[in-house]
Scaffold this active site. Structure first.
Site, short mmCIF file in Angstrom:
data_model
loop_
_atom_site.label_atom_id
_atom_site.label_comp_id
_atom_site.label_asym_id
_atom_site.label_seq_id
_atom_site.Cartn_x
_atom_site.Cartn_y
_atom_site.Cartn_z
N GLU A 21 24.02 17.98 -29.24
CA GLU A 21 23.11 18.94 -29.16
C GLU A 21 23.77 20.26 -29.37
O GLU A 21 23.22 21.15 -29.82
CB GLU A 21 22.39 19.21 -27.73
CG GLU A 21 21.37 17.97 -27.59
CD GLU A 21 20.57 18.32 -26.53
OE1 GLU A 21 19.26 18.79 -26.37
OE2 GLU A 21 20.88 18.04 -25.14
N TYR A 53 5.36 44.41 -29.28
CA TYR A 53 5.78 43.17 -29.10
C TYR A 53 6.49 42.71 -30.41
O TYR A 53 7.18 41.65 -30.12
CB TYR A 53 4.43 42.29 -29.33
CG TYR A 53 3.34 42.74 -30.05
CD1 TYR A 53 3.30 42.44 -31.52
CD2 TYR A 53 2.15 43.26 -29.47
CE1 TYR A 53 2.62 42.78 -32.22
CE2 TYR A 53 1.32 43.55 -30.46
CZ TYR A 53 1.38 43.36 -31.99
OH TYR A 53 0.07 43.66 -32.68
N GLU A 73 16.47 26.65 -18.57
CA GLU A 73 16.53 27.36 -17.44
C GLU A 73 17.43 28.65 -17.60
O GLU A 73 17.05 29.76 -17.37
CB GLU A 73 16.78 26.69 -16.26
CG GLU A 73 15.86 25.94 -15.69
CD GLU A 73 15.84 24.45 -16.14
OE1 GLU A 73 16.59 24.28 -17.46
OE2 GLU A 73 15.37 23.55 -15.62
N LYS A 98 10.85 22.61 -25.88
CA LYS A 98 11.75 21.92 -26.74
C LYS A 98 11.34 20.96 -27.32
O LYS A 98 11.48 19.74 -26.73
CB LYS A 98 13.06 21.88 -25.71
CG LYS A 98 14.42 21.41 -26.32
CD LYS A 98 15.44 21.32 -25.33
CE LYS A 98 16.64 20.90 -26.06
NZ LYS A 98 17.77 20.67 -24.96
N1 LIG Z 1 15.24 20.96 -16.57
C1 LIG Z 1 15.70 20.54 -17.52
N2 LIG Z 1 15.93 19.12 -17.73
C2 LIG Z 1 17.12 19.08 -18.98
C3 LIG Z 1 17.48 19.77 -19.85
C4 LIG Z 1 17.14 21.35 -19.66
O1 LIG Z 1 17.22 22.22 -20.63
N3 LIG Z 1 16.28 21.71 -18.42
N4 LIG Z 1 17.93 19.53 -21.00
C5 LIG Z 1 18.17 18.09 -21.29
C6 LIG Z 1 18.80 17.84 -22.58
O2 LIG Z 1 19.64 18.73 -23.09
C7 LIG Z 1 17.83 17.11 -23.19
O3 LIG Z 1 17.07 18.00 -23.91
C8 LIG Z 1 18.42 16.23 -24.58
O4 LIG Z 1 17.43 15.48 -24.90
C9 LIG Z 1 17.61 17.16 -20.20
N5 LIG Z 1 17.11 17.63 -19.30
#
Ligand SMILES: Nc1nc2c(c(=O)[nH]1)N=C([C@H](O)[C@@H](O)CO)CN2
Length: 119
Positions: A21, A53, A73, A98
């Protein structure tokens, strides 16, 4: 409290906890709800009395283009901090989706902070 909203803002950023990633940007979709008193803009009909905006969207997009984080987060917190720094809003709610994170759904994080909570 009045709100100015930006919905489904599409940005591209390097984000994720896994090595693959970190190699290239991926799309995120961001919703923002910003608490601000719109009384002055209601009365004046002048953009200088309003939260623009378009400026918020430009700022958020440019920030996502240049920064890199592991967690949604962390990005949410930094965007809230940035908006409080640049604009006179009382509170911000942000939702970051995402779309490529999981195969059979859309992962997202939603955070709400008042200005006082970020001090
Ligand atoms: N609460 C979260 N959980 C996960 C995150 C995140 O940013 N916040 N990120 C991942 C990995 O990057 C995921 O997107 C890969 O597929 C996993 N869990």
């Amino acid at each position: 409290m009045d709100k100015v909203l930006i919905e489904q803002l599409e940005v591209s950023t390097v984000i994720g906890v896994y090595e693959w990633e970190k190699q290239q940007p991926q799309p995120l979709t961001i919703d923002l709800a910003m608490d601000i008193d719109c009384t002055a803009a209601m009365q004046s009909d002048d953009l200088t009395d309003a939260l623009d905006y378009a400026r918020v969207a430009e700022l958020v997009t440019a920030y996502c283009n240049k920064e890199q984080f592991q967690l949604l987060e962390k990005l949410a917190g930094e965007l809230i901090r940035l908006i409080f720094t640049e604009f006179s809003v009382a509170a911000v709610k942000i939702k970051i989706r995402k779309p490529q994170a999981i195969e059979n759904g859309i992962a997202a994080v939603e955070c709400f902070r008042t200005r006082e909570q970020m001090n």
